[in-house]
Scaffold this active site. Structure first.
Site, PDB file in Angstrom:
ATOM      1  N   PRO A 383       0.829  -1.208   0.000  1.00 20.92           N
ATOM      2  CG  PRO A 383      -0.666  -1.541   1.737  1.00 20.92           C
ATOM      3  CD  PRO A 383       0.633  -2.016   1.215  1.00 20.92           C
ATOM      4  CB  VAL A 386       4.323   0.308   3.301  1.00 15.74           C
ATOM      5  CG1 VAL A 386       2.862   0.224   3.671  1.00 15.74           C
ATOM      6  CG2 VAL A 386       4.526  -0.060   1.840  1.00 15.74           C
ATOM      7  CE  LYS A 388       4.802   0.844  -3.043  1.00 14.99           C
ATOM      8  NZ  LYS A 388       4.008   1.514  -1.995  1.00 14.99           N
ATOM      9  CB  THR A 389      10.172   5.180  -3.131  1.00 12.56           C
ATOM     10  OG1 THR A 389       9.015   4.932  -3.941  1.00 12.56           O
ATOM     11  CG2 THR A 389      11.191   5.951  -3.947  1.00 12.56           C
ATOM     12  CB  SER A 707     -13.094 -11.523   0.876  1.00 15.68           C
ATOM     13  OG  SER A 707     -13.308 -10.132   0.883  1.00 15.68           O
ATOM     14  CE  LYS A 750      -9.615  -9.611   3.027  1.00 12.16           C
ATOM     15  NZ  LYS A 750     -10.318 -10.694   2.323  1.00 12.16           N
TER      16      LYS A 750
END
Length: 831
Positions: A383, A386, A388-389, A707, A750
């Site tokens: 998401p 968080v 990543k880069t 779900s 979840k």
């Protein structure tokens, strides 16, 4: 308002003949002009200077200028024309105007349909501003007449004759001077009128004309204009001599080189004989290039030398050679990898992310043992916010390599990846080659950011163009359309980032190894805020480390009530907002050394009303209300699903802005309930007397995904049987018509949402048991997780039954046949 080339209508000749007789009638000038300070309306001019005796049309658009013109025309008064120092100023003040201008009369005035005014004015005499006064309508100026200061020396007649002769020579080479002006200059004997008339027709800049207007000493003014005329005559002679010399060097086979030779001669005269092509050739010699690239560059340079410099293709070839020179071809950075140091760097820069760190360190360990790693490309999926880069930047730091980043969000043209072909002006290389130019080495860490945000349209599929870039078996000879040369990308360490895998085409996924970065737990966010975010924002906002103390309770309050995200980006912004408000409070109360402690009760004082309702378990067990678990791009969420029954005809309504998948899940859930009606103690035709409404709150938010099937089935059964659902329990899973529970995705997110919402018991599909190892241990251990394979198990564990009752009833074959017959009879009656 703008000025145009002055005209010489009949009014100019009237002024001219009046000036001829003025020496004989000195009293006339006394009558017409007063030498005292007089007040006149002011009209600023842009990019034009009016001289005495000059008749010119002006188009006026500014309201103040238009009112000044109308006033002068109405009152038959002169108007003071003065030039602006900066033509870009729309509403000039007195300090934006020069101190010397011209008093002029308004000969004609015409209002145009678009609201502008076209005026014909005639300059009368110079004037110097003594003071400005501002009226609501326009400016007024107190001006003093500036008479020509004539000396009694013998120089003036000589200058006057010289001016006439030099202007005649200049008029022969300048084709744009009207014949009437040439004749007027020839017959005029008044030196002041003659020099002003000449100045009004010279091609000079506004500032240079203004300088001449301000020269009051007539001999000095004539001398200045003579210098300008001599300079222009010399320029013409120089150009003429260059043309002659160039033409002598040319023969019939070299005529197309004419412009090139002329430019060289001009550069020679100006002392700029250096040739840019020689500089290009020298740069190519110094550049370390592969042999095939050098041969191509030498051919293009030879082609460039044979081209006319003004040709459009010259620019294309020159840019191509400069691109080859600026690209790294063999330049390589010595990158040494220390695994322990790399692990320390990753731990310093990022908290948590255990599995991604392990995989990255494995990759680096293999990299130290082989010269070239032809493994898959890493792709960090998670998401927003968080890290990543920033993980990619840490990898570059750990490998001692340069870092370049290319954002692919919104890229929809294949040429942006592969470049444009050199068949038109403005062609350029693609983003890959452009990023390598910035890297300056052939082995950087290359981050392909937002790889899932690329689009496809009529200009091609950019994701297909990336297949060659990311395939280790092909990228050693990447072919950019602009370069048309094989470029080696095999030394580049590519890392891709994405928010989800749905936007990445399968062929592109096949070339990448997916590493998931799940959302942070509350504990993770708390640690990140205390270790990284809070100290960073204190420094950025000018605080010392101990000026503001963020308590754990306050940070948790911010995390739960003021941010809703899987990452920590909004958390950092919110902490920055608190710092800004405290900084303002310190200055307002004039307490620059005051210390602050932020508690959960004081958070609202700085951040206001909470933005989000904290997703918690329900306070009471309710009938028809079930807590589900959903995955979103910002992490996991609790999803409340409720059902109600109404008298009706068997119609089912599903609301809450649900997608097609969830609509189908609701229908499948109802079909399962109908198939189990007798075992649940329901009549076979129960649905014919009832309408069922299933609703998912927060209807403005689109929701979809496979779900929610077992959640809807549980909600419907609870409403039908009037049994409440355990409020401490949440569930997720898809349903089939036979009651099987199918696996789901986004398990970690979840479970994080369940932990955050104080849910203690979770029902998960049995096939997701293998995925439980990926969930952090502290999350698994804090939840009571039960795996179910059939909806019957879900209902048994979710519904709260009265003591001694059982959910499913034993049904005999005779009862089944009776109910089927009754159902058929009721159907016949209704028909």
């Amino acid at each position: 308002m703008m000025g145009r080339r002055p005209l010489l209508p009949f009014a100019f000749f009237l002024h001219f003949f009046a000036s001829l007789f003025s020496p004989a009638l000195p009293w006339l000038s006394l009558i017409m002009f007063d030498s005292d300070v007089t007040q006149y309306p002011v009209m600023p001019l842009r990019d034009v200077v009016i001289f005495p005796g000059m008749v010119a049309p002006l188009v006026v658009g500014r309201k103040k200028s238009a009112r000044a013109l109308e006033y002068a025309m109405k009152e038959r008064s002169l108007i003071f024309l003065v030039t602006q120092k900066d033509a870009r100023i729309e509403d000039p003040e007195p300090e934006h105007l020069y101190g010397c201008g011209v008093l002029a009369s308004v000969m004609q005035l015409l209002r145009l349909p678009d609201g502008t005014i076209k005026a014909l004015i005639e300059g009368k005499r110079r004037a110097i501003v003594e003071a400005y006064s501002n009226d609501e309508e326009f400016f007024y100026a107190d001006v003093r007449y500036a008479e020509d200061q004539q000396t009694e020396s013998v120089e003036l007649p000589v200058y006057n004759r010289e001016l006439k002769q030099v202007f005649e020579r200049y008029a022969k080479i300048e084709k744009n001077i009207p014949v009437e002006v040439i004749k007027s200059v020839a017959v005029l004997e008044n030196p002041g009128l003659r020099v002003d008339l000449i100045c009004s027709h010279l091609r000079l800049g506004t500032e240079e004309k203004q300088d001449i207007l301000e020269i009051l000493a007539l001999p000095d003014r004539i001398r200045r204009v003579l210098e300008i005329l001599y300079r222009k005559l010399e320029q013409h002679e120089l150009e003429k001599s260059i043309d002659i010399r160039v033409k002598k060097k040319m023969n019939e086979s070299q005529r197309h080189y004419y412009l090139n030779e002329k430019v060289k001669e001009i550069q020679s005269e100006m002392g700029q004989a250096g040739d840019d092509l020689d500089d290009l050739q020298e740069a190519l010699k110094k550049k370390d290039l592969p042999e095939s690239v050098r041969e191509k560059a030498d051919r293009e340079l030879g082609k460039l030398r044979a081209m006319p410099p003004m040709s459009a293709e010259t620019t294309v070839v020159r840019n191509y050679l400069e691109t080859i020179i600026s690209l790294p071809w063999l330049e390589k950075e010595d990158a040494s990898i220390d695994i322990e140091e790399a692990e320390d760097i990753l731990n310093q820069d990022h908290y948590g992310l255990k599995k991604p760190k392990e995989r990255i360190l494995e990759y680096l360990a293999v990299q130290t043992q082989v010269e070239k790693l032809n493994g898959p490309i890493l792709c960090l999926v998670g998401p927003p916010g968080v890290g990543k880069t920033s993980v990619c930047k840490s990898i570059a730091r750990a490998m001692n390599r340069k870092f370049v980043r290319l954002s692919l969000g919104g890229v929809r043209d294949e040429a942006e990846i592969r470049g444009h072909r050199r068949t038109y002006i403005g062609a350029m290389p693609g983003k890959i080659i452009h990023s390598m130019q910035k890297a300056e080495v052939i082995n950087p860490v290359f981050c392909l950011d937002e790889v899932d945000k690329m689009s496809v349209d009529f200009r091609g599929d950019p994701s297909s163009a990336l297949l060659e870039v990311l395939d280790p078996e092909q990228n050693y000879a990447f072919n950019d359309h602009y370069l048309d040369l094989d470029y080696d990308l095999s030394e580049v360490f590519f890392i891709a980032t994405a928010n989800n895998l749905h936007g990445i085409p399968l062929p592109l996924q096949d070339r990448m190894e997916i590493i998931r970065l799940n959302g942070y737990t509350e504990e993770d966010k708390l640690e990140i805020a205390e270790r990284f975010l809070a100290p960073k924002q204190l420094g950025l906002n000018g605080f010392q480390e101990d000026d503001i103390q963020f308590t754990k309770e306050a940070v948790l309050e911010i995390i739960r009530r003021y941010t809703r995200e899987a990452g920590v980006r909004n958390l950092e912004r919110t902490l920055a907002a608190v710092c800004r408000k405290i900084a303002r409070d310190r200055l307002k109360k004039k307490e620059p050394t005051r210390k602050y402690q932020l508690s959960d009760q004081s958070v609202g004082e700085y951040l206001g009303v909470p933005k989000y309702r904290f997703g918690l378990a329900e306070k009471h067990d309710a009938i028809g209300l079930v807590t589900g678990l959903a995955w979103t791009e910002v992490g996991g969420e609790l999803l409340q699903i409720e059902s109600v029954l109404m008298p009706g005809t068997g119609k089912m309504t599903v609301t809450g802005k649900l997608g097609d998948v969830m609509q189908e899940s609701a229908q499948a859930a109802l079909s399962y309930v109908r198939s189990r009606s007798m075992r649940l103690g329901l009549d076979a035709d129960f649905y014919q007397q009832l309408d069922i409404h299933v609703h998912v709150p927060e209807g403005a938010i689109p929701k979809d995904g496979p779900s929610a099937g077992i959640t809807m089935a549980t909600s419907i059964v609870s409403a039908l049987l009037k049994y409440p659902v355990n409020r401490h329990l949440a569930m997720t899973g898809e349903i089939t018509l036979r009651g099987r529970v199918l696996p789901i995705g986004g398990l970690t997110e979840k479970l994080l949402a369940a932990k955050r919402g104080n849910i203690t018991h979770i029902l998960l599909p049995g096939e997701n048991k293998r995925d439980l190892e990926e969930v952090p241990a502290r999350i698994r251990e804090s939840l009571d997780i039960t795996f179910v394979d059939h909806v019957d198990d879900v209902l048994t564990k979710a519904l709260i039954l009265p003591k001694g009752e059982e959910l499913f009833k034993d049904v005999s074959l005779e009862s089944i046949l009776k109910n089927v017959a009754l159902s058929s009879h009721n159907t016949t009656i209704q028909q």
